[in-house]
Enzyme design. Structure first.
Site, mmCIF file in Angstrom:
data_model
loop_
_atom_site.group_PDB
_atom_site.id
_atom_site.type_symbol
_atom_site.label_atom_id
_atom_site.label_comp_id
_atom_site.label_asym_id
_atom_site.label_seq_id
_atom_site.Cartn_x
_atom_site.Cartn_y
_atom_site.Cartn_z
ATOM 1 N N HIS A 158 0.820 -1.225 0.000
ATOM 2 C CA HIS A 158 0.000 0.000 0.000
ATOM 3 C C HIS A 158 0.854 1.274 0.000
ATOM 4 O O HIS A 158 0.318 2.364 -0.229
ATOM 5 C CB HIS A 158 -0.921 0.026 1.216
ATOM 6 C CG HIS A 158 -1.997 -1.011 1.197
ATOM 7 N ND1 HIS A 158 -2.891 -1.154 0.160
ATOM 8 C CD2 HIS A 158 -2.308 -1.979 2.098
ATOM 9 C CE1 HIS A 158 -3.709 -2.153 0.415
ATOM 10 N NE2 HIS A 158 -3.375 -2.681 1.584
ATOM 11 N N ASP A 204 -2.833 -10.360 -2.475
ATOM 12 C CA ASP A 204 -3.413 -9.909 -1.216
ATOM 13 C C ASP A 204 -4.902 -9.627 -1.416
ATOM 14 O O ASP A 204 -5.344 -9.308 -2.521
ATOM 15 C CB ASP A 204 -2.695 -8.643 -0.754
ATOM 16 C CG ASP A 204 -2.986 -8.270 0.681
ATOM 17 O OD1 ASP A 204 -2.194 -8.637 1.553
ATOM 18 O OD2 ASP A 204 -4.013 -7.591 0.918
ATOM 19 N N HIS A 206 -6.464 -7.063 -0.404
ATOM 20 C CA HIS A 206 -6.600 -5.639 -0.711
ATOM 21 C C HIS A 206 -5.706 -5.257 -1.893
ATOM 22 O O HIS A 206 -4.582 -5.735 -1.996
ATOM 23 C CB HIS A 206 -6.223 -4.785 0.504
ATOM 24 C CG HIS A 206 -7.002 -5.116 1.729
ATOM 25 N ND1 HIS A 206 -6.533 -6.002 2.688
ATOM 26 C CD2 HIS A 206 -8.214 -4.697 2.157
ATOM 27 C CE1 HIS A 206 -7.429 -6.097 3.661
ATOM 28 N NE2 HIS A 206 -8.454 -5.328 3.364
ATOM 29 N N ASP A 293 -4.863 -12.637 3.584
ATOM 30 C CA ASP A 293 -6.142 -12.171 4.113
ATOM 31 C C ASP A 293 -7.297 -12.552 3.193
ATOM 32 O O ASP A 293 -8.445 -12.157 3.437
ATOM 33 C CB ASP A 293 -6.126 -10.664 4.383
ATOM 34 C CG ASP A 293 -5.335 -9.874 3.370
ATOM 35 O OD1 ASP A 293 -4.890 -10.448 2.357
ATOM 36 O OD2 ASP A 293 -5.143 -8.658 3.582
#
Length: 354
Positions: A158, A204, A206, A293
């Protein structure tokens, strides 16, 4: 498979984060590393090598000098101003606002885009160590290793060139991919800074908004991401299917947003599309932003993957036959995290195309 560890990861241990308007215990805890290491040892992987921390010069390959200065000194400046607790923003310079203030509170909003990247006394040291593990993994590939795993903490995908967020401060995968893309072979023969060079596959839950933004106008690094649809899930403002790159990088970014509740079969079908795009690009090296995740029990996701899926994901990646660096990103179902990581890595090395 060589394993590289960010030995100072424990120095980043914030007391809380702000999630959906509420202070909650920090999900990205140091315990994650201990659990992964125990699982890898039990699975028979080689002991990890503690990598040296990345230098400022190495970090400047993808991060701006002002941002690195901010990360290095944010906590001491916060303390010097008489502010308590970890560094967290309370205001952001959105369009129409001016960037005149240099006080610590203003800097916190200038260089972070959310409330899940608190900075403590040891955060920058931990982030440098994490980046060092990823760079060591990239160097191992350049030296002839087929596979490497960087157990990075804090994670990185990120983090943009000048922004922290989503537990991320320095973009480990981007630093590794950039090193691979700019690498030289023996002597003075330079092969990089041409397309194709490197592909980054982000699995991931996200979207890796930082990685996308760093390479968005480059064609020597293809970025491919499978993730939750940003129309409903973090990071909300990037990760849509129509984001395809710009300038020289147009066509070199592929986003595959996926629906809530997706299970093993449909996820693996989407992965086929991602891997075909990578094969068509024909990179020399592959970097995996490996988040877990997507697991069905993860508290920060809503996908339905099982541990068996990670072995299948690894197997499909291994069959590409590329020198591959796996970089640790998310994964917060603590009790299952180690088994999921071990399954992915075993899949990669056990099913590698000969």
């Amino acid at each position: 498979m060589k394993i590289f560890l960010s030995a100072d990861h424990h120095r980043h241990d914030p007391p809380f984060e702000i999630l959906d308007g509420q202070p909650v215990p920090y999900f990205e805890t140091p315990r994650r590393v201990d659990i992964i290491l125990a699982a890898l040892q039990a699975a028979g992987f080689a002991p990890p090598v503690a990598a040296p921390p990345a230098t400022l010069a190495e970090l400047a390959a993808v991060h701006t000098p002002d941002y690195l200065d901010y990360l290095a000194h944010a906590y001491e400046r916060w303390q010097a101003a008489g502010l308590a607790g970890p560094v967290l923003p309370s205001a952001w310079p959105l369009p129409g606002l001016r960037l005149r203030s240099d006080c610590p509170q203003a800097a916190a909003g200038r260089y972070a885009f959310d409330l899940s990247a608190p900075i403590t006394a040891g955060t920058f040291a931990a982030a440098q160590a994490s980046a060092g593990a990823a760079l060591a993994g990239a160097t191992a590939l350049l030296q002839g290793e087929r596979f490497a795993y960087a157990l990075c903490r804090p994670p990185g995908h990120h983090a943009a060139a000048n922004l922290a967020g989503g537990y991320c401060f320095l973009n480990n995968a981007a630093l590794a991919a950039d090193r691979l893309a700019r690498a030289t072979t023996t002597g003075d023969t330079t092969w990089a800074l041409r397309a194709p060079a490197v592909a980054v596959l982000d699995i991931d839950y996200h979207h890796g908004n930082g990685t996308q933004s760093i390479f968005y106008e480059r064609n020597d690094v293809l970025t491919v991401s499978l993730h939750a649809d940003p129309a409903r899930e973090y990071p909300y403002f990037l990760g849509y299917a129509d984001e395809r790159g710009a300038g020289a990088g147009e066509g070199y970014n592929l986003n595959l947003p996926l629906p809530a509740g997706i299970g093993d079969r449909d996820y693996l079908a989407a992965l086929v599309q991602a891997l075909q795009a990578i094969a068509d690009y024909g990179p020399r090296y592959l970097v995996i932003s490996a988040g877990f995740d997507t697991f069905h029990a993860d508290p920060l996701g809503d996908f339905g993957l099982t541990t068996a899926a990670y072995r299948a994901i690894g197997a499909a990646i291994g069959q590409l036959g590329l020198p591959t660096l796996v970089v640790q990103e998310g994964g917060y179902a603590i009790e299952n995290l180690g088994a999921n990581v071990a399954a992915l890595l075993d899949g990669v090395i056990s099913h590698a195309h000969k």
